[in-house]
Motif scaffolding. Structure first.
Motif, PDB file in Angstrom:
ATOM      1  N   UNK A   1     -40.301  52.121  77.232  1.00  0.00           N
ATOM      2  CA  UNK A   1     -40.916  51.634  76.003  1.00  0.00           C
ATOM      3  C   UNK A   1     -41.862  52.720  75.498  1.00  0.00           C
ATOM      4  N   UNK A   2     -41.536  53.239  74.336  1.00  0.00           N
ATOM      5  CA  UNK A   2     -42.377  54.261  73.714  1.00  0.00           C
ATOM      6  C   UNK A   2     -43.119  53.624  72.554  1.00  0.00           C
ATOM      7  N   UNK A   3     -44.411  53.902  72.455  1.00  0.00           N
ATOM      8  CA  UNK A   3     -45.158  53.426  71.298  1.00  0.00           C
ATOM      9  C   UNK A   3     -46.113  54.507  70.831  1.00  0.00           C
ATOM     10  N   UNK A   4     -46.291  54.547  69.527  1.00  0.00           N
ATOM     11  CA  UNK A   4     -47.228  55.465  68.894  1.00  0.00           C
ATOM     12  C   UNK A   4     -47.669  54.786  67.612  1.00  0.00           C
ATOM     13  N   UNK A   5     -48.910  54.364  67.565  1.00  0.00           N
ATOM     14  CA  UNK A   5     -49.407  53.592  66.427  1.00  0.00           C
ATOM     15  C   UNK A   5     -49.486  54.412  65.146  1.00  0.00           C
ATOM     16  N   UNK A   6     -49.328  55.733  65.238  1.00  0.00           N
ATOM     17  CA  UNK A   6     -49.369  56.569  64.039  1.00  0.00           C
ATOM     18  C   UNK A   6     -47.977  56.808  63.447  1.00  0.00           C
ATOM     19  N   UNK A   7     -46.929  56.398  64.133  1.00  0.00           N
ATOM     20  CA  UNK A   7     -45.545  56.604  63.669  1.00  0.00           C
ATOM     21  C   UNK A   7     -45.096  55.447  62.775  1.00  0.00           C
ATOM     22  N   UNK A   8     -44.069  55.691  61.974  1.00  0.00           N
ATOM     23  CA  UNK A   8     -43.512  54.625  61.134  1.00  0.00           C
ATOM     24  C   UNK A   8     -42.914  53.523  62.011  1.00  0.00           C
ATOM     25  N   UNK A   9     -42.061  53.914  62.961  1.00  0.00           N
ATOM     26  CA  UNK A   9     -41.566  52.959  63.954  1.00  0.00           C
ATOM     27  C   UNK A   9     -42.543  53.030  65.113  1.00  0.00           C
ATOM     28  N   UNK A  10     -43.419  52.047  65.189  1.00  0.00           N
ATOM     29  CA  UNK A  10     -44.539  52.095  66.126  1.00  0.00           C
ATOM     30  C   UNK A  10     -44.150  51.879  67.580  1.00  0.00           C
ATOM     31  N   UNK A  11     -43.032  51.167  67.823  1.00  0.00           N
ATOM     32  CA  UNK A  11     -42.623  50.883  69.201  1.00  0.00           C
ATOM     33  C   UNK A  11     -41.116  50.685  69.250  1.00  0.00           C
ATOM     34  N   UNK A  12     -40.518  51.167  70.330  1.00  0.00           N
ATOM     35  CA  UNK A  12     -39.095  50.932  70.555  1.00  0.00           C
ATOM     36  C   UNK A  12     -38.812  51.023  72.046  1.00  0.00           C
ATOM     37  N   UNK A  13     -37.708  50.408  72.442  1.00  0.00           N
ATOM     38  CA  UNK A  13     -37.239  50.479  73.832  1.00  0.00           C
ATOM     39  C   UNK A  13     -35.988  51.350  73.836  1.00  0.00           C
ATOM     40  N   UNK A  14     -35.850  52.148  74.913  1.00  0.00           N
ATOM     41  CA  UNK A  14     -34.666  52.995  74.992  1.00  0.00           C
ATOM     42  C   UNK A  14     -34.257  53.207  76.439  1.00  0.00           C
ATOM     43  N   UNK A  15     -33.030  53.662  76.606  1.00  0.00           N
ATOM     44  CA  UNK A  15     -32.492  53.997  77.917  1.00  0.00           C
ATOM     45  C   UNK A  15     -32.303  55.507  77.990  1.00  0.00           C
ATOM     46  N   UNK A  16     -32.411  56.019  79.183  1.00  0.00           N
ATOM     47  CA  UNK A  16     -32.168  57.447  79.407  1.00  0.00           C
ATOM     48  C   UNK A  16     -31.154  57.580  80.527  1.00  0.00           C
ATOM     49  N   UNK A  17     -30.243  58.482  80.421  1.00  0.00           N
ATOM     50  CA  UNK A  17     -30.119  59.536  79.419  1.00  0.00           C
ATOM     51  C   UNK A  17     -29.294  59.155  78.187  1.00  0.00           C
ATOM     52  N   UNK A  18     -28.787  57.937  78.108  1.00  0.00           N
ATOM     53  CA  UNK A  18     -27.851  57.574  77.029  1.00  0.00           C
ATOM     54  C   UNK A  18     -28.483  57.566  75.647  1.00  0.00           C
TER      55      UNK A  18
END
Length: 190
Positions: free
Chosen positions: A75-92
């Motif tokens: 789960x990556x989040x950055x309150x300064x980004x347009x998309x503030x939070x998203x979940x992802x898998x690695x390496x896919x």
């Protein structure tokens, strides 16, 4: 921009998924892939009755926690980004954006004063019966609100938080565990 918005397929109002290659940030994907290779593959899942037997002669501390049956995600989040939070898998690079559990997690993280981070969580279904990773994947690809509302996050590690690299806490996981204790499993649509 961290995401390839052209790969995001809308599934319902506000929720989109990229089945692969949705993460554009090579550094973010590399850090997550490295974690998956070096750390998460060392986790052991055991029935509670076997824990004492397995570690009876352990010379190091052993952390035991409840395992939700679901899909491990970053789960990556950055309150300064347009998309503030998203979940992802690695390496896919499979990406999920707009899940209610992500919105709830962001609210919780912001309320605690956090602005940016990379966390590790289990994406799981709250259900009456035991569910599997296959059920989670099916629910996330189906895209109906009932499925989205049932998806939840349980955080179990911190990679980076507010400019601090937590990977070095691997030898003193008690600090990470204490910080994780301030996060709750998230799910409810508000």
């Amino acid at each position: 921009m961290k995401l390839d918005s052209a790969r995001l397929i809308p599934k319902s109002a506000g929720y989109s998924i990229a089945s692969s290659n949705g993460v554009l940030d090579a550094t973010l994907l590399s850090i997550a892939s490295e974690y998956r290779t070096n750390i998460s593959r060392k986790y052991i899942t055991l029935p509670l009755r076997e824990v004492a037997q397995k570690f009876v002669n352990a010379t190091n501390n052993v952390l035991v926690s409840t395992k939700e049956d679901g899909e491990a995600v970053f789960v990556y989040f950055d309150t300064s980004e347009e998309t503030k939070i998203f979940a992802f898998n690695a390496p896919s690079g499979r990406v999920r954006v707009g899940l209610p559990c992500l919105a709830s997690a962001l609210e919780q993280l912001q309320a605690a004063g956090h602005k940016k981070g990379l966390l590790v969580a289990e994406l799981f279904l709250r259900a009456e019966k035991r569910t599997t990773v296959g059920d989670v994947i099916t629910a996330s690809f189906r895209g109906n609100e009932k499925d989205q509302d049932a998806l939840s996050l349980a955080f179990y590690d911190i990679i980076m938080l507010d400019g601090i690299d937590w990977r070095k806490n691997g030898t003193d996981f008690a600090k990470t565990w204490a910080k994780l204790g301030t996060f709750k499993a998230t799910n409810a649509r508000r």
